[in-house]
Design a protein around this motif. Structure first.
Motif, mmCIF file in Angstrom:
data_model
loop_
_atom_site.group_PDB
_atom_site.id
_atom_site.type_symbol
_atom_site.label_atom_id
_atom_site.label_comp_id
_atom_site.label_asym_id
_atom_site.label_seq_id
_atom_site.Cartn_x
_atom_site.Cartn_y
_atom_site.Cartn_z
ATOM 1 N N PRO A 57 8.006 -13.909 -38.186
ATOM 2 C CA PRO A 57 7.652 -14.931 -39.183
ATOM 3 C C PRO A 57 6.710 -14.413 -40.267
ATOM 4 N N HIS A 58 7.097 -14.645 -41.524
ATOM 5 C CA HIS A 58 6.282 -14.251 -42.673
ATOM 6 C C HIS A 58 6.620 -15.167 -43.847
ATOM 7 N N PRO A 59 5.665 -15.372 -44.772
ATOM 8 C CA PRO A 59 5.872 -16.328 -45.863
ATOM 9 C C PRO A 59 6.419 -15.689 -47.132
ATOM 10 N N HIS A 60 6.983 -16.547 -48.003
ATOM 11 C CA HIS A 60 7.363 -16.143 -49.359
ATOM 12 C C HIS A 60 7.152 -17.325 -50.303
ATOM 13 N N ARG A 61 6.906 -17.003 -51.557
ATOM 14 C CA ARG A 61 6.851 -18.024 -52.621
ATOM 15 C C ARG A 61 7.225 -17.377 -53.947
ATOM 16 N N GLY A 62 7.982 -18.111 -54.768
ATOM 17 C CA GLY A 62 8.171 -17.726 -56.155
ATOM 18 C C GLY A 62 9.415 -16.935 -56.494
ATOM 19 N N PHE A 63 10.283 -16.665 -55.517
ATOM 20 C CA PHE A 63 11.470 -15.852 -55.793
ATOM 21 C C PHE A 63 12.550 -16.160 -54.760
ATOM 22 N N GLU A 64 13.651 -15.410 -54.808
ATOM 23 C CA GLU A 64 14.764 -15.575 -53.871
ATOM 24 C C GLU A 64 15.030 -14.260 -53.151
ATOM 25 N N THR A 65 15.478 -14.352 -51.910
ATOM 26 C CA THR A 65 15.927 -13.171 -51.179
ATOM 27 C C THR A 65 17.438 -13.269 -50.969
ATOM 28 N N VAL A 66 18.120 -12.158 -51.231
ATOM 29 C CA VAL A 66 19.560 -12.071 -50.989
ATOM 30 C C VAL A 66 19.770 -10.919 -50.016
ATOM 31 N N THR A 67 20.312 -11.224 -48.847
ATOM 32 C CA THR A 67 20.421 -10.247 -47.765
ATOM 33 C C THR A 67 21.891 -10.004 -47.433
ATOM 34 N N PHE A 68 22.304 -8.745 -47.541
ATOM 35 C CA PHE A 68 23.690 -8.342 -47.292
ATOM 36 C C PHE A 68 23.743 -7.661 -45.927
ATOM 37 N N VAL A 124 15.072 -11.488 -55.972
ATOM 38 C CA VAL A 124 15.417 -11.903 -57.327
ATOM 39 C C VAL A 124 14.349 -12.879 -57.811
ATOM 40 N N ASN A 125 13.756 -12.594 -58.949
ATOM 41 C CA ASN A 125 12.678 -13.422 -59.474
ATOM 42 C C ASN A 125 13.197 -14.787 -59.927
ATOM 43 N N LEU A 126 12.290 -15.759 -59.950
ATOM 44 C CA LEU A 126 12.563 -17.070 -60.513
ATOM 45 C C LEU A 126 11.724 -17.249 -61.771
ATOM 46 N N PRO A 127 12.244 -17.952 -62.786
ATOM 47 C CA PRO A 127 11.459 -18.187 -63.999
ATOM 48 C C PRO A 127 10.299 -19.139 -63.715
ATOM 49 N N PRO A 128 9.283 -19.163 -64.586
ATOM 50 C CA PRO A 128 8.124 -20.017 -64.339
ATOM 51 C C PRO A 128 8.461 -21.457 -63.995
ATOM 52 N N ALA A 129 9.470 -22.025 -64.646
ATOM 53 C CA ALA A 129 9.810 -23.429 -64.416
ATOM 54 C C ALA A 129 10.398 -23.685 -63.030
ATOM 55 N N LEU A 130 10.845 -22.612 -62.352
ATOM 56 C CA LEU A 130 11.471 -22.774 -61.034
ATOM 57 C C LEU A 130 10.660 -22.145 -59.905
ATOM 58 N N LYS A 131 9.484 -21.593 -60.211
ATOM 59 C CA LYS A 131 8.672 -20.954 -59.168
ATOM 60 C C LYS A 131 8.400 -21.901 -58.004
ATOM 61 N N MET A 247 20.463 -12.720 -66.750
ATOM 62 C CA MET A 247 19.630 -12.721 -67.945
ATOM 63 C C MET A 247 18.195 -12.406 -67.548
ATOM 64 N N PRO A 248 17.506 -11.555 -68.318
ATOM 65 C CA PRO A 248 16.094 -11.273 -68.011
ATOM 66 C C PRO A 248 15.239 -12.524 -68.197
ATOM 67 N N ILE A 249 14.173 -12.625 -67.402
ATOM 68 C CA ILE A 249 13.265 -13.770 -67.483
ATOM 69 C C ILE A 249 12.206 -13.545 -68.559
ATOM 70 N N ASP A 250 11.731 -12.313 -68.670
ATOM 71 C CA ASP A 250 10.767 -11.941 -69.703
ATOM 72 C C ASP A 250 9.524 -12.821 -69.648
ATOM 73 N N ALA A 251 8.896 -12.867 -68.473
ATOM 74 C CA ALA A 251 7.680 -13.647 -68.259
ATOM 75 C C ALA A 251 6.661 -12.774 -67.538
ATOM 76 N N PRO A 252 5.372 -13.101 -67.604
ATOM 77 C CA PRO A 252 4.374 -12.335 -66.859
ATOM 78 C C PRO A 252 4.720 -12.274 -65.383
ATOM 79 N N LEU A 253 4.455 -11.134 -64.763
ATOM 80 C CA LEU A 253 4.793 -10.933 -63.354
ATOM 81 C C LEU A 253 3.549 -10.470 -62.603
#
Length: 290
Positions: A57-68, A124-131, A247-253
């Protein structure tokens, strides 16, 4: 046709007895916006009676994980109540959004029997509006993933999200990310379409290929220009590639451990919320994989 900007090797960074290579981030590339991180686990063979994967168990916030899951199997359990076991050829797509605790472990059958294992996890990052969007999870087995013939019948594209050749992938991306993996037979050549302005994520999982005239060996990430609407890949050997674009998000990271936000204050808030139990109770996930 697009051309190659740079080729980046994956660096070996094993986790316990799990062979791990990481092309992104690397010494010369922080991200391929919005693609943040890739771990390539394996290929390797686990013996019977193994301990399985170490991702409790570990946490995440602000992005998506895609696992193949290319070989082996993977059990997922998270604090949002999502649970699945995905077998070889399947994919897990988790939107951490406002915050989740999850566990990714080997099912008991795999630990008992052992076998080949190869898994890719992409962030995969999420844009500020979807964080802080509501978390969600989708697990898709191999049988539910469209396979499309490419390279004059000498290749296959496994379509995860987006559209290709009149088909639509089973996962709907919040940010219209196209995601797939591609298999090419030795000698095959394919022209892959990408709209201008979208950033390509291209990683050679296996084999040797030629990308826009540049030879690339396995375990390398390829950066392409974004000024044209296609590029050509040819296979010197039987090859497997991870192929996505967005499309690039082009936001502070600002990234710190398991959290990816847009400011230091947001990172501090993520840690405070996790400590306050707002992501869920990790203790409830200890039995993931049982």
């Amino acid at each position: 046709m697009r051309s190659v900007l740079a080729v980046h090797p994956a660096h070996r960074d094993d986790i316990a007895d799990l062979i791990t290579r990481r092309p992104l981030p690397g010494p010369d590339v922080e991200q391929v916006d919005p693609f943040l991180f890739l771990n390539h686990h394996g290929p390797q063979t686990y013996p019977p009676g193994n301990r399985g994967l170490p991702f409790g168990p570990h946490p995440h916030r602000g992005f998506e994980t895609v696992t193949f899951i290319l070989h082996g199997s993977l059990s997922h359990l998270d604090s949002g109540g999502h649970e699945s076991v995905i077998e070889a050829g399947g994919v897990q797509w988790m939107t951490a959004g406002s915050g989740l605790v999850h566990a990714e472990l080997s099912p008991e059958a795999f630990k008992r029997q052992g076998g080949p294992l190869e898994i890719l996890q992409l962030w995969v990052n999420l844009p500020p509006a979807l964080k802080m969007t509501e978390p969600r999870y989708t697990g898709v087995q191999k049988a539910d993933i469209p396979t499309l013939s490419i390279a004059a019948g000498n290749g296959t594209l496994h379509l995860i999200s987006g559209e290709f050749g009149g088909e639509t992938g089973p996962i709907k991306s919040l940010t219209e990310v196209f995601m797939s993996w591609v298999e090419l037979k030795a000698g095959a050549k394919a022209a892959l379409q990408v709209e201008k302005g979208r950033h390509v994520f291209l990683y050679v999982v296996a084999g040797r290929v030629d990308i826009a005239g540049t030879p690339v060996d396995k375990y390398h990430l390829v950066e392409l220009t974004d000024d044209e609407d296609s590029f050509v890949v040819g296979a010197a050997d039987d090859a497997v590639l991870l192929f996505g674009h967005a499309m690039p998000i082009d936001a502070p990271l600002v990234a710190h451990g398991p959290f990816v936000m847009n400011s230091e204050d947001e990172i501090r808030q993520a840690y405070a919320d996790y400590r306050a139990g707002k992501f869920g109770d990790p203790a409830k996930l200890i039995k993931a994989g049982d």
